[in-house]
Motif scaffolding. Structure first.
Motif, PDB file in Angstrom:
ATOM      1  N   ALA A 150      32.161  86.599  27.651  1.00  0.00           N
ATOM      2  CA  ALA A 150      31.569  86.152  26.380  1.00  0.00           C
ATOM      3  C   ALA A 150      30.498  85.088  26.650  1.00  0.00           C
ATOM      4  N   GLU A 151      30.767  84.200  27.614  1.00  0.00           N
ATOM      5  CA  GLU A 151      29.777  83.181  27.931  1.00  0.00           C
ATOM      6  C   GLU A 151      28.531  83.816  28.560  1.00  0.00           C
ATOM      7  N   ARG A 152      28.766  84.798  29.411  1.00  0.00           N
ATOM      8  CA  ARG A 152      27.610  85.487  30.028  1.00  0.00           C
ATOM      9  C   ARG A 152      26.758  86.192  28.953  1.00  0.00           C
ATOM     10  N   HIS A 153      27.435  86.705  27.919  1.00  0.00           N
ATOM     11  CA  HIS A 153      26.752  87.359  26.792  1.00  0.00           C
ATOM     12  C   HIS A 153      25.801  86.356  26.125  1.00  0.00           C
ATOM     13  N   LEU A 154      26.306  85.153  25.873  1.00  0.00           N
ATOM     14  CA  LEU A 154      25.465  84.118  25.238  1.00  0.00           C
ATOM     15  C   LEU A 154      24.311  83.722  26.150  1.00  0.00           C
ATOM     16  N   ARG A 155      24.656  83.405  27.420  1.00  0.00           N
ATOM     17  CA  ARG A 155      23.621  82.919  28.345  1.00  0.00           C
ATOM     18  C   ARG A 155      22.532  83.960  28.600  1.00  0.00           C
ATOM     19  N   ALA A 156      22.905  85.230  28.445  1.00  0.00           N
ATOM     20  CA  ALA A 156      21.908  86.294  28.668  1.00  0.00           C
ATOM     21  C   ALA A 156      21.058  86.526  27.420  1.00  0.00           C
ATOM     22  N   GLY A 157      21.287  85.701  26.387  1.00  0.00           N
ATOM     23  CA  GLY A 157      20.491  85.837  25.161  1.00  0.00           C
ATOM     24  C   GLY A 157      20.868  87.048  24.332  1.00  0.00           C
ATOM     25  N   VAL A 206      51.942  66.515  43.885  1.00  0.00           N
ATOM     26  CA  VAL A 206      50.733  65.831  43.400  1.00  0.00           C
ATOM     27  C   VAL A 206      49.709  66.795  42.802  1.00  0.00           C
ATOM     28  N   LEU A 207      49.857  68.101  43.105  1.00  0.00           N
ATOM     29  CA  LEU A 207      48.885  69.060  42.574  1.00  0.00           C
ATOM     30  C   LEU A 207      49.462  69.995  41.520  1.00  0.00           C
ATOM     31  N   SER A 208      50.766  69.903  41.251  1.00  0.00           N
ATOM     32  CA  SER A 208      51.409  70.901  40.377  1.00  0.00           C
ATOM     33  C   SER A 208      50.762  70.994  38.990  1.00  0.00           C
ATOM     34  N   GLU A 209      50.514  69.842  38.368  1.00  0.00           N
ATOM     35  CA  GLU A 209      49.987  69.866  36.990  1.00  0.00           C
ATOM     36  C   GLU A 209      48.551  70.404  36.970  1.00  0.00           C
ATOM     37  N   GLU A 210      47.766  70.030  37.999  1.00  0.00           N
ATOM     38  CA  GLU A 210      46.366  70.505  38.054  1.00  0.00           C
ATOM     39  C   GLU A 210      46.320  72.027  38.223  1.00  0.00           C
ATOM     40  N   VAL A 211      47.149  72.535  39.119  1.00  0.00           N
ATOM     41  CA  VAL A 211      47.161  73.986  39.360  1.00  0.00           C
ATOM     42  C   VAL A 211      47.667  74.717  38.108  1.00  0.00           C
ATOM     43  N   ALA A 212      48.651  74.112  37.421  1.00  0.00           N
ATOM     44  CA  ALA A 212      49.157  74.725  36.185  1.00  0.00           C
ATOM     45  C   ALA A 212      48.069  74.752  35.113  1.00  0.00           C
ATOM     46  N   ASP A 213      47.276  73.670  35.021  1.00  0.00           N
ATOM     47  CA  ASP A 213      46.139  73.674  34.076  1.00  0.00           C
ATOM     48  C   ASP A 213      45.186  74.825  34.394  1.00  0.00           C
ATOM     49  N   THR A 214      44.869  74.960  35.681  1.00  0.00           N
ATOM     50  CA  THR A 214      43.925  76.022  36.080  1.00  0.00           C
ATOM     51  C   THR A 214      44.511  77.404  35.755  1.00  0.00           C
ATOM     52  N   ALA A 215      45.809  77.548  35.975  1.00  0.00           N
ATOM     53  CA  ALA A 215      46.460  78.842  35.698  1.00  0.00           C
ATOM     54  C   ALA A 215      46.326  79.199  34.223  1.00  0.00           C
ATOM     55  N   LEU A 216      46.530  78.207  33.361  1.00  0.00           N
ATOM     56  CA  LEU A 216      46.395  78.481  31.923  1.00  0.00           C
ATOM     57  C   LEU A 216      44.954  78.793  31.551  1.00  0.00           C
ATOM     58  N   GLY A 217      44.010  78.066  32.182  1.00  0.00           N
ATOM     59  CA  GLY A 217      42.592  78.338  31.946  1.00  0.00           C
ATOM     60  C   GLY A 217      42.246  79.773  32.337  1.00  0.00           C
ATOM     61  N   LEU A 218      42.726  80.163  33.501  1.00  0.00           N
ATOM     62  CA  LEU A 218      42.453  81.519  34.001  1.00  0.00           C
ATOM     63  C   LEU A 218      43.092  82.577  33.096  1.00  0.00           C
ATOM     64  N   LEU A 219      44.279  82.278  32.626  1.00  0.00           N
ATOM     65  CA  LEU A 219      44.973  83.195  31.722  1.00  0.00           C
ATOM     66  C   LEU A 219      44.189  83.366  30.419  1.00  0.00           C
ATOM     67  N   LEU A 220      43.742  82.255  29.859  1.00  0.00           N
ATOM     68  CA  LEU A 220      42.966  82.323  28.610  1.00  0.00           C
ATOM     69  C   LEU A 220      41.634  83.035  28.831  1.00  0.00           C
ATOM     70  N   MET A 221      40.969  82.688  29.930  1.00  0.00           N
ATOM     71  CA  MET A 221      39.679  83.336  30.232  1.00  0.00           C
ATOM     72  C   MET A 221      39.843  84.840  30.336  1.00  0.00           C
ATOM     73  N   THR A 222      40.948  85.260  30.967  1.00  0.00           N
ATOM     74  CA  THR A 222      41.123  86.691  31.207  1.00  0.00           C
ATOM     75  C   THR A 222      41.524  87.420  29.926  1.00  0.00           C
ATOM     76  N   ALA A 223      42.536  86.890  29.238  1.00  0.00           N
ATOM     77  CA  ALA A 223      43.019  87.590  28.035  1.00  0.00           C
ATOM     78  C   ALA A 223      41.927  87.659  26.967  1.00  0.00           C
ATOM     79  N   ARG A 224      41.135  86.578  26.825  1.00  0.00           N
ATOM     80  CA  ARG A 224      40.138  86.526  25.754  1.00  0.00           C
ATOM     81  C   ARG A 224      38.712  86.746  26.269  1.00  0.00           C
ATOM     82  N   GLU A 225      38.586  87.180  27.501  1.00  0.00           N
ATOM     83  CA  GLU A 225      37.272  87.563  28.079  1.00  0.00           C
ATOM     84  C   GLU A 225      36.232  86.451  27.942  1.00  0.00           C
ATOM     85  N   LEU A 226      36.650  85.208  28.165  1.00  0.00           N
ATOM     86  CA  LEU A 226      35.752  84.078  27.908  1.00  0.00           C
ATOM     87  C   LEU A 226      34.577  84.016  28.880  1.00  0.00           C
ATOM     88  N   GLY A 227      34.802  84.452  30.113  1.00  0.00           N
ATOM     89  CA  GLY A 227      33.702  84.471  31.083  1.00  0.00           C
ATOM     90  C   GLY A 227      32.626  85.466  30.653  1.00  0.00           C
TER      91      GLY A 227
END
Ligand code: 8YV
Length: 319
Positions: free
Chosen positions: A121-128, A98-119
């Motif tokens: 980059a967002e902190r860069h914007l929020r910090a002005g 019941v949780l496999s697809e949700e955890v897989a979504d999160t894994a891909l999100g984490l992978l994208l965030m890490t490879a492309r430094e999205l966290g």
């Protein structure tokens, strides 16, 4: 007839309402003197519903001479001693699928965030800081990369489906080759780490996987390598990981799980590009409710129909 009595050591709001319609639930966290409370109910407790609030190890289980079943909220059940339960003829159930697809979504999100430094980059914007300059180009990318999945079970396969759609090449390591996949198999973790750019672990916790991802695996992953962990924190030697990030032995890491949650090594948070999530793999209302229902249904089905729904491998049903 008196209702069957079960114990819930810590609050499980997504499980309790359903259980209370059919069973008498002892809420241990509400007791002012837990030891006295347990002693008073011990012989009547036939089931335990647990969300990892306490370790349901041999000594905890053995307080209950008439225990029949332990229902774990979560697919990972490393906080329950299922091998000991098996020796006592006590069933253990978990909440797979019941949780496999949700955890897989999160894994891909984490992978994208890490490879492309999205966290970052967002902190860069929020910090002005955007006004002062664009966020630097990321050194990493998923383009042309190979992803190594460690643990090719149901969640590993759901991650593989998504990663394929992203154009990643794939390889995996498991205790043994998995059925129903033609993804290249590596029989050693170091061999897989040497072959891939990104290593993504879905491994469960427990003694057999403790610190499997150690300094030698990180060295094999290499200076452009990325480690993602969505399984259990205990699989990664965090001291070795911090050393590898400091020394540039690997490039970055994305972690949803830690060895001693909710604590995490402060040193990890000091690496700007490392992504740290607070164990949110399955944490949507939708999926957690499905897990809650399955956890409750395992208990109800056992006591009313004599069969659990999703017993774990150590305590198969029929026995
Ligand atoms: C939950 C998990 O965070 O299922 C698991 O093994 O790690 C997660 O889905 C956990 O079970 C919550 O208690």
């Amino acid at each position: 007839m008196e209702p069957t009595e079960i114990l819930m050591p810590g609050p499980m709001p997504l499980v309790l309402p359903k259980l209370e319609t059919r069973l008498k639930v002892h809420k241990l966290w509400e007791a002012s003197d837990r030891t006295a409370h347990l002693a008073g109910i011990a012989s009547r407790v036939k089931g335990i519903a647990t969300g990892g609030h306490v370790k349901v190890d041999a000594s905890f289980m053995d307080q209950f001479p008439n225990l029949q079943i332990v229902a774990n909220f979560g697919v990972g059940y490393d906080s329950v001693d299922a091998a000991h339960a098996a020796t006592r003829g006590v069933l253990v159930t978990n909440t797979p699928d019941v949780l496999s697809e949700e955890v897989a979504d999160t894994a891909l999100g984490l992978l994208l965030m890490t490879a492309r430094e999205l966290g970052a980059a967002e902190r860069h914007l929020r910090a002005g800081k955007w006004m002062q300059g664009v966020y630097p180009l990321t050194r990493s990318t998923l383009r042309g990369k190979t992803l190594g999945i460690v643990g090719m079970g149901r969640i590993g396969k759901a991650i593989a489906t998504r990663a394929e759609a992203f154009g990643l090449k794939l390889a995996y390591h498991n205790r043994r080759p998995a059925a129903g996949t033609d993804i290249p198999y590596f029989d050693t973790l170091v061999g897989l780490a040497r072959h891939v750019d990104i290593l993504l672990s879905v491994l469960p916790g427990g003694a057999s996987t403790h610190h499997l991802i150690d300094a030698s695996v990180l060295e094999a992953l290499g200076p452009e390598g990325i480690l993602i962990n969505i399984g259990r924190g205990s699989v990664v030697d965090e001291v070795a990981l911090i050393a590898a990030l400091k020394a540039g032995t690997i490039f970055s890491a994305g972690l949803d799980v830690f060895e001693t949650e909710p604590c995490y090594p402060q040193e990890l948070a000091e690496f700007e590009r490392v992504v740290l999530l607070p164990h949110v793999g399955s944490a949507s209302v939708h999926t957690r409710q499905l897990m809650g229902d399955l956890c409750a249904d395992n208990l109800i089905n056992w006591f009313e129909n004599g069969a659990p729904i999703t017993p774990v491998a150590e305590t198969p049903w029929p026995r």
